[in-house]
Design a protein around this motif. Structure first.
Motif, mmCIF file in Angstrom:
data_model
loop_
_atom_site.group_PDB
_atom_site.id
_atom_site.type_symbol
_atom_site.label_atom_id
_atom_site.label_comp_id
_atom_site.label_asym_id
_atom_site.label_seq_id
_atom_site.Cartn_x
_atom_site.Cartn_y
_atom_site.Cartn_z
ATOM 1 N N VAL A 10 0.835 -1.169 0.147
ATOM 2 C CA VAL A 10 -0.122 -0.015 0.016
ATOM 3 C C VAL A 10 0.825 1.201 0.073
ATOM 4 O O VAL A 10 2.078 1.367 0.487
ATOM 5 N N THR A 11 0.332 2.358 -0.383
ATOM 6 C CA THR A 11 1.156 3.626 -0.330
ATOM 7 C C THR A 11 0.392 4.315 0.502
ATOM 8 O O THR A 11 -0.906 4.760 0.621
ATOM 9 N N ILE A 12 1.264 4.898 1.665
ATOM 10 C CA ILE A 12 0.884 5.646 2.641
ATOM 11 C C ILE A 12 0.679 7.290 2.137
ATOM 12 O O ILE A 12 1.780 7.466 1.589
ATOM 13 N N PRO A 13 -0.430 7.662 2.188
ATOM 14 C CA PRO A 13 -0.608 9.156 1.796
ATOM 15 C C PRO A 13 0.725 10.017 2.250
ATOM 16 O O PRO A 13 1.130 9.978 3.407
ATOM 17 N N GLU A 19 3.287 13.572 8.746
ATOM 18 C CA GLU A 19 2.871 13.812 9.976
ATOM 19 C C GLU A 19 3.346 12.777 11.006
ATOM 20 O O GLU A 19 3.689 12.948 12.234
ATOM 21 N N LEU A 20 3.636 11.489 10.630
ATOM 22 C CA LEU A 20 4.244 10.501 11.467
ATOM 23 C C LEU A 20 5.829 10.469 11.500
ATOM 24 O O LEU A 20 6.341 9.966 12.012
ATOM 25 N N GLY A 21 6.203 11.275 10.350
ATOM 26 C CA GLY A 21 7.782 11.237 10.344
ATOM 27 C C GLY A 21 8.279 10.045 9.607
ATOM 28 O O GLY A 21 9.459 9.702 9.822
ATOM 29 N N ILE A 22 7.403 9.408 8.552
ATOM 30 C CA ILE A 22 8.104 8.152 7.889
ATOM 31 C C ILE A 22 8.910 8.684 6.816
ATOM 32 O O ILE A 22 8.449 9.128 5.960
ATOM 33 N N VAL A 39 -1.650 2.298 12.609
ATOM 34 C CA VAL A 39 -0.209 2.158 11.874
ATOM 35 C C VAL A 39 0.762 2.781 12.848
ATOM 36 O O VAL A 39 0.402 4.033 13.093
ATOM 37 N N ARG A 40 1.712 2.367 13.326
ATOM 38 C CA ARG A 40 2.874 3.069 14.339
ATOM 39 C C ARG A 40 4.081 2.881 13.582
ATOM 40 O O ARG A 40 4.502 1.959 13.160
ATOM 41 N N LYS A 41 4.843 3.849 13.655
ATOM 42 C CA LYS A 41 6.205 4.164 13.323
ATOM 43 C C LYS A 41 7.104 3.615 14.519
ATOM 44 O O LYS A 41 6.922 3.954 15.638
ATOM 45 N N ASP A 42 7.960 2.534 14.041
ATOM 46 C CA ASP A 42 8.760 2.143 15.085
ATOM 47 C C ASP A 42 10.056 2.955 15.263
ATOM 48 O O ASP A 42 10.661 3.438 14.258
ATOM 49 N N VAL A 43 10.144 3.150 16.565
ATOM 50 C CA VAL A 43 11.219 4.080 17.058
ATOM 51 C C VAL A 43 12.381 3.570 17.655
ATOM 52 O O VAL A 43 12.172 2.799 18.689
ATOM 53 N N ASP A 44 13.595 3.846 17.507
ATOM 54 C CA ASP A 44 14.813 3.390 18.069
ATOM 55 C C ASP A 44 14.645 3.846 19.646
ATOM 56 O O ASP A 44 13.900 5.042 20.021
#
Length: 72
Positions: A10-13, A19-22, A39-44
């Motif tokens: 899928v393409t994330i808009p 907004e999520l910093g992806i 959907v969550r961005k994995d962060v170190d």
């Protein structure tokens, strides 16, 4: 609306990515909730950890800051 390709992609808009910093190469997780999936961005643990050792210098931070300030 986003469509799923035959490969399950899928393409994330763009507005959501911003907004999520992806960014390309980032990892995301799909978390199941009562309302659906999130959907969550994995962060170190430390967002600075990925930059450790990138600078090819033996200068201290103070030395580098002094050098940068002189160029202004």
């Amino acid at each position: 609306m986003t469509r799923v390709t035959e490969k399950g992609q899928v393409t994330i808009p763009k507005s959501i990515r911003e907004e999520l910093g992806i960014r390309p190469g980032d990892e995301i997780t799909f978390v199941e909730t009562e309302e659906g999936y999130v959907v969550r961005k994995d962060v170190d643990e430390s967002r600075f950890e990925k930059w450790r050792g990138v600078a090819d210098t033996d200068d201290t931070v103070t030395d580098r800051m002094d050098e940068l300030r002189e160029t202004r």
